[in-house]
Structures are given as C-alpha cells and as structure tokens.
Design a protein around this motif. Structure first.
Motif, PDB file in Angstrom:
ATOM      1  N   ASP A  85      26.446 -94.315  -9.861  1.00  0.00           N
ATOM      2  CA  ASP A  85      25.554 -93.392  -9.154  1.00  0.00           C
ATOM      3  C   ASP A  85      26.274 -92.884  -7.914  1.00  0.00           C
ATOM      4  O   ASP A  85      26.268 -93.542  -6.867  1.00  0.00           O
ATOM      5  N   ILE A  86      26.905 -91.721  -8.039  1.00  0.00           N
ATOM      6  CA  ILE A  86      27.754 -91.208  -6.959  1.00  0.00           C
ATOM      7  C   ILE A  86      27.058 -90.121  -6.145  1.00  0.00           C
ATOM      8  O   ILE A  86      27.715 -89.331  -5.456  1.00  0.00           O
ATOM      9  N   ALA A  90      22.828 -91.798  -2.503  1.00  0.00           N
ATOM     10  CA  ALA A  90      23.016 -93.191  -2.922  1.00  0.00           C
ATOM     11  C   ALA A  90      24.037 -93.881  -2.026  1.00  0.00           C
ATOM     12  O   ALA A  90      23.840 -95.026  -1.584  1.00  0.00           O
ATOM     13  N   VAL A  91      25.140 -93.190  -1.729  1.00  0.00           N
ATOM     14  CA  VAL A  91      26.169 -93.755  -0.849  1.00  0.00           C
ATOM     15  C   VAL A  91      25.600 -94.007   0.540  1.00  0.00           C
ATOM     16  O   VAL A  91      25.805 -95.075   1.134  1.00  0.00           O
ATOM     17  N   ARG A  92      24.851 -93.021   1.055  1.00  0.00           N
ATOM     18  CA  ARG A  92      24.267 -93.177   2.390  1.00  0.00           C
ATOM     19  C   ARG A  92      23.324 -94.369   2.445  1.00  0.00           C
ATOM     20  O   ARG A  92      23.349 -95.160   3.402  1.00  0.00           O
ATOM     21  N   VAL A 150      28.366 -94.183 -16.668  1.00  0.00           N
ATOM     22  CA  VAL A 150      29.279 -93.485 -15.767  1.00  0.00           C
ATOM     23  C   VAL A 150      29.078 -91.974 -15.879  1.00  0.00           C
ATOM     24  O   VAL A 150      29.022 -91.257 -14.875  1.00  0.00           O
ATOM     25  N   ALA A 151      28.944 -91.492 -17.103  1.00  0.00           N
ATOM     26  CA  ALA A 151      28.781 -90.051 -17.322  1.00  0.00           C
ATOM     27  C   ALA A 151      27.479 -89.534 -16.733  1.00  0.00           C
ATOM     28  O   ALA A 151      27.447 -88.463 -16.108  1.00  0.00           O
ATOM     29  N   ALA A 157      24.640 -86.616  -9.982  1.00  0.00           N
ATOM     30  CA  ALA A 157      25.155 -86.135  -8.695  1.00  0.00           C
ATOM     31  C   ALA A 157      25.168 -84.614  -8.650  1.00  0.00           C
ATOM     32  O   ALA A 157      24.828 -84.003  -7.626  1.00  0.00           O
ATOM     33  N   LEU A 158      25.543 -83.997  -9.754  1.00  0.00           N
ATOM     34  CA  LEU A 158      25.526 -82.539  -9.837  1.00  0.00           C
ATOM     35  C   LEU A 158      24.098 -82.007  -9.757  1.00  0.00           C
ATOM     36  O   LEU A 158      23.813 -81.048  -9.022  1.00  0.00           O
ATOM     37  N   LEU A 159      23.193 -82.636 -10.489  1.00  0.00           N
ATOM     38  CA  LEU A 159      21.783 -82.229 -10.474  1.00  0.00           C
ATOM     39  C   LEU A 159      21.185 -82.374  -9.076  1.00  0.00           C
ATOM     40  O   LEU A 159      20.425 -81.515  -8.613  1.00  0.00           O
TER      41      LEU A 159
END
Length: 328
Positions: A85-86, A90-92, A150-151, A157-159
C-alpha cells in the motif's frame, strides 16, 4: 557483536520469503516470523525483539492496529513498515503512528540495506554478498495472492491521486472456480443490487484472461461526483475508471512476472443488470477460471467496487511457471 532479534510480520509466506532474501546475508540475526498482527504482538510482549518488519494489510489485525497497540502499551521495538500500500496517506499514517521508515513491496535489497544503515541497525561496511536461507517453498495460491497484492497497491495509489481519497485495501481472494461457483461469488458481491460491469480482456506470454470491474448502481452517482464527471456521461466515467484501475493492476502483475500484457478495449457487459443476466451472457467464457477478487472501498464514502481478474484455465500452468522462481 550479539545477534539482532528480528521479527517479520506478514500474512503472506511469499512476502516473508522475499524479505528474508533481501536482508544482508552477513548480518547476524535471530529471526522470528509471525503470520499476523496478533501473533506478532504476543511475541513482542515477551521481550527481546529489536526490530519488526511489518506488513499493513493482514486479516486478523492490520499493521496500523499493531503500530497503535505498540504505542499504547509502550512496547519498545523499532518498526519498519514493508507494504504494497504505497498511497502517500498510508506512508504518512504509519510514520505518525511511530514507524521509523516505509519500504514498498517487494523490498529492494539495496534500499532495505540503506534504510537499515540510516537507522543504525547495521554498519555501512556490511557486505551484501551471499543469500540468506529463505525457508520452505511457497504455494501457488499464496504466490498469486502476494503478486496481486503488490499490483493492487500500485493501482490504489494511482486511484487515490486521481480521486483525492484514501483507498482501503483488502486481502485478495484467490480461487479456482467453475462457472457455478463464480456465479455464487458474483451474487454474493451483488447482494441484490443492480450492477454495471465493465470487462477488459488481456493476454501476454500465453497468459490470458479478462478483468471484470463491477459497480453497484446505487454508488455510481457518488463515484461520478468524485471523478468530477458533470461534463460527461456516467458510462464514460465508468469506462475511464475501469481502464485506469485494470491497466494499473495488470501492469503491476506484468512487472513482477516479466510479461507484457496487451489489453482489449473495455466493454460494458451489463448496465443496470442483475447478476443472473451477467452470468447468462458470459457463461461460455467463464467455464473454469482462476479467479482473483479485489474489493476496493473508499474511506469516508459509501463506495465499494469489485475487481475480478479471471485467468483462463490454460493460463494456470504458464502462470505457475512464471511464479516458480518466487515460490522456490
């Protein structure tokens, strides 16, 4: 120098295997593994765990919950999140919850080594030569599930960027289904609602199938508003969204198994149709299939849609060969 106690927490045996292979071979480690968040917390509470490599999307207790529990209980353990989940959000969130770093799946050995060095876990002089024992073989379904995981993380992330939302990711469901079983799976997804489905065929390296994106009619208007679709028809919006999601997901799979997928034009299979009509129209194409189901949800909105990747029966052996190097 004493060995570092390392705990790898991921519900996928393939993901755990990939992480083990990515670790510097010369690093002295006492390695433990957990298949879920509850198991990981139980091990950490016993003490002695120096570093946790943590997945986010898990069935019993996700990575966010593990991080929150570590913080609430004051458990002393360094955490690096390793996730598909990139999304920027999510990172924040994981860094806010106390994670020291975020690494995208599958972990790049060089990036992992640099991250460990920056945190003082290893010295910069530690060589990367050699490969650590990665344990037992991985099953086919687990390998497919992790590759799709992964895909779909890349697609989400794009969405998220396009819609300005946070996409809640599920664990992909992987099954070999006959047409009757597929009927039941789709009927369960529908839950009595009218559906619009967009289908897009794909083929590459002898692996072929169809991607089916299913929208509940009750949610299409909300999705159109998010897509700012006032200036064009809802049907065009669905086709655009389908192309974006399906292309991103197939591209993510293709990158991992070293194939290039050619995609057909997206087609509307049924608009405002019942699940029975969709099955009747496509019974011949879906006799037996490897079915991968991904159910996306948008946080803060009552919007859910299902992406089904339907691989033909003939494609399973070829797909298995492509995954063999990951599974060994």
């Amino acid at each position: 120098m004493s060995a570092v106690s390392l705990l790898i927490c991921d519900d996928s045996s393939l993901a755990r295997k990939q992480l083990l292979r990515s670790l510097p071979a010369a690093w002295q480690l006492d390695i433990h593994q957990a298949a879920g968040g509850v198991e990981a917390l139980e091990r950490i509470r016993k003490g002695g765990v120096d570093l946790l490599l943590l997945d986010l999307t898990m069935p019993d207790m996700d990575g966010y919950q593990v991080l929150a529990q570590l913080r609430d209980e004051g458990l002393d353990c360094k955490v690096i999140v390793v996730s598909a989940d990139i999304q920027e959000e999510a990172v924040r969130r994981v860094l806010e919850l106390g994670a020291l770093a975020f690494i995208r799946k599958p972990a790049d050995p060089v990036h992992l080594r640099q991250t460990l060095a920056s945190l003082g876990m290893i010295g910069t002089e530690l060589p990367m030569l050699g490969q650590r024992d990665a344990g037992d073989m991985v099953g086919f379904r687990d390998a497919v599930r992790e590759v799709v995981n992964v895909a779909m993380g890349r697609a989400a992330a794009l969405l998220a960027r396009v819609l300005g939302v946070f996409v809640q990711l599920p664990i992909p469901n992987v099954n070999m289904l006959e047409v009757g079983e597929l009927h039941m799976a789709l009927a369960d997804a529908a839950q009595g609602d009218k559906l619009t489905a967009v289908c897009q065929g794909y083929i590459g390296g002898g692996i072929a199938g169809e991607a089916l994106l299913i929208f509940h009619d009750s949610e299409v208007a909300d999705m159109a508003r998010l897509m700012r679709a006032d200036d064009y028809r809802e049907l065009e919006m669905l086709l655009d969204l389908s192309s974006l999601l399906i292309s991103a997901c197939l591209s993510g799979i293709a990158d991992q198994i070293d194939v290039v997928f050619s995609q057909g034009h997206p087609q509307v299979l049924g608009q405002h149709a019942s699940i029975e009509e969709l099955i009747r129209l496509n019974r011949e194409r879906w006799k037996s299939t490897l079915a991968v189901e991904i159910s996306y949800s948008l946080e803060g909105h009552d919007i859910h849609f299902d992406l089904l990747l339907l691989f033909t029966e003939d494609s399973v052996e070829l797909l298995s060969r492509k995954l063999a190097y990951l599974m060994d």
